[in-house]
Design a protein around this motif. Structure first.
Motif, PDB file in Angstrom:
ATOM      1  N   THR A  36      37.664  30.906  34.101  1.00  0.00           N
ATOM      2  CA  THR A  36      37.850  32.359  34.125  1.00  0.00           C
ATOM      3  C   THR A  36      36.541  33.121  34.346  1.00  0.00           C
ATOM      4  O   THR A  36      36.568  34.326  34.607  1.00  0.00           O
ATOM      5  CB  THR A  36      38.491  32.860  32.810  1.00  0.00           C
ATOM      6  N   PRO A 174      43.052  35.539  32.026  1.00  0.00           N
ATOM      7  CA  PRO A 174      43.298  34.542  33.070  1.00  0.00           C
ATOM      8  C   PRO A 174      43.710  35.215  34.366  1.00  0.00           C
ATOM      9  O   PRO A 174      44.160  36.372  34.362  1.00  0.00           O
ATOM     10  CB  PRO A 174      44.432  33.691  32.487  1.00  0.00           C
ATOM     11  N   ASN A 221      42.284  28.943  37.169  1.00  0.00           N
ATOM     12  CA  ASN A 221      41.787  30.309  37.324  1.00  0.00           C
ATOM     13  C   ASN A 221      40.886  30.495  38.546  1.00  0.00           C
ATOM     14  O   ASN A 221      41.160  29.928  39.592  1.00  0.00           O
ATOM     15  CB  ASN A 221      41.113  30.755  36.029  1.00  0.00           C
TER      16      ASN A 221
END
Length: 338
Positions: A36, A174, A221
């Motif tokens: 992320t 996310p 991600n």
């Protein structure tokens, strides 16, 4: 500092929190799933702070054993252990007056956590094998992808250390929670890869390709998105036409080796009498509301299919033998959050 890209409301709220927290000379905790961008957020906290001109040190706690981690953090004296031929300063000394970013802090041993707590509380420590107390002024920013409160409740992480680190907790959303950013990020990574391949221009993506990326759950991600985009660009060869072929799983092949201890394909052959009895026990007692029971079962099946595919709606629909639009209709019908 690496470029942070995004304009979705969820993402901008998080960036605003980072900007407000950065000037405060307090420990910070950055939480988020893998890929992320937690490290980029930690760097932003440093470079927007009053320490920005001083050292920014980074250390992945999961990459080192307990002994090596303590030596890396606090340094060591000559003869502290086999191979310690001279004195060495650790990361805390190197980061004095600056920031130390500790990634994967949830993997740190309890002994190392105790020493870390002392540095955060009092700004002092001793090198491994030493007796001299060393004073430092270091801002600690830690990151993890695990639920630290639960780890603390189970005795795997110190509550007092968690309290000190969590002056403020920045949770990085996310990618599936910021779908508006997917086209922006995909085009950014695509243009960069096209430039690396020395294409004359980046042709962009077809609507089909972009829709596929927008509907994918992205368990990895932004890191996964970058890999998927770069893979699609290099496989397009010349870049004359918009990119259409998106491969989410590079391992997907009919020749892929079978996994060890894989589950048998014929599940019906493995059902025992006990399992059949258990299934009967799950049936509702008579009388019962047929429609309510069917709806409850359908909701459970949908929830199970979505969770097992990490909310990849297209894959969930395929696994259930449904069309994509059929699945979307059911999700809307039962107001499922995904």
């Amino acid at each position: 500092m690496d470029q942070i890209i995004g304009s979705s409301p969820t993402f901008l709220d998080m960036i605003d929190q980072v900007s407000r927290a950065a000037p405060l000379d307090r420990p910070m905790l950055v939480i988020g799933e893998r890929g992320t961008g937690k490290e980029m957020i930690a760097a932003r906290l440093h470079f927007l702070s009053n320490r920005w001109e001083n050292t920014y040190q980074k250390l992945n706690c999961a990459a080192l054993t307990t002994t090596l981690l303590e030596s890396e953090l606090f340094g060591y004296e000559q003869g502290a252990f086999t191979g310690a031929r001279g004195q060495r300063a650790g990361r805390f000394e190197a980061a004095d007056q600056g920031t130390l970013f500790l990634d994967e802090i949830g993997t740190m041993s309890m002994a190392a956590q105790e020493k870390l707590l002392r540095v955060i509380e009092y700004g002092e420590f001793e090198r491994v094998g030493g007796t001299e107390t060393i004073q430092v002024n270091v801002r600690v920013v830690a990151a993890t992808n695990i639920d630290l409160p639960s780890a603390a409740d189970s005795g795997e992480f110190r509550h007092d250390l968690l309290d000190r680190l969590a002056f403020d907790v920045i949770t990085v959303p996310p990618l599936r929670e910021r779908p508006e950013d997917i086209p922006v990020l995909a085009n950014h990574f695509g243009a960069a890869m096209a430039s690396e391949l020395e294409w004359l221009h980046f042709p962009g993506f077809t609507n089909t390709a972009m829709e596929a990326m927008e509907n994918y759950a992205w368990p990895g991600n932004i890191r996964e998105l970058k890999n998927v985009v770069e893979r699609a660009i290099y496989q397009a060869w010349d870049g004359e036409e918009p990119i259409n072929n998106i491969i989410f799983d590079p391992f997907d092949s009919p020749f892929r080796p079978a996994a060890k201890n894989s589950a048998p394909t014929n599940l019906s052959a493995t059902v025992s009498t006990d399992q059949a009895s258990h299934t009967e026990a799950l049936l509702p007692t008579v009388p019962f509301d047929y429609r309510a029971e069917v709806e409850a079962l359908e909701r459970r099946l949908l929830d199970h299919a979505l969770k097992t595919t990490r909310y990849n709606k297209r894959l969930a629909a395929k696994n259930m033998g449904l069309g994509y639009d059929q699945l979307r209709h059911l999700i809307k019908k039962y107001q499922l959050s995904c």
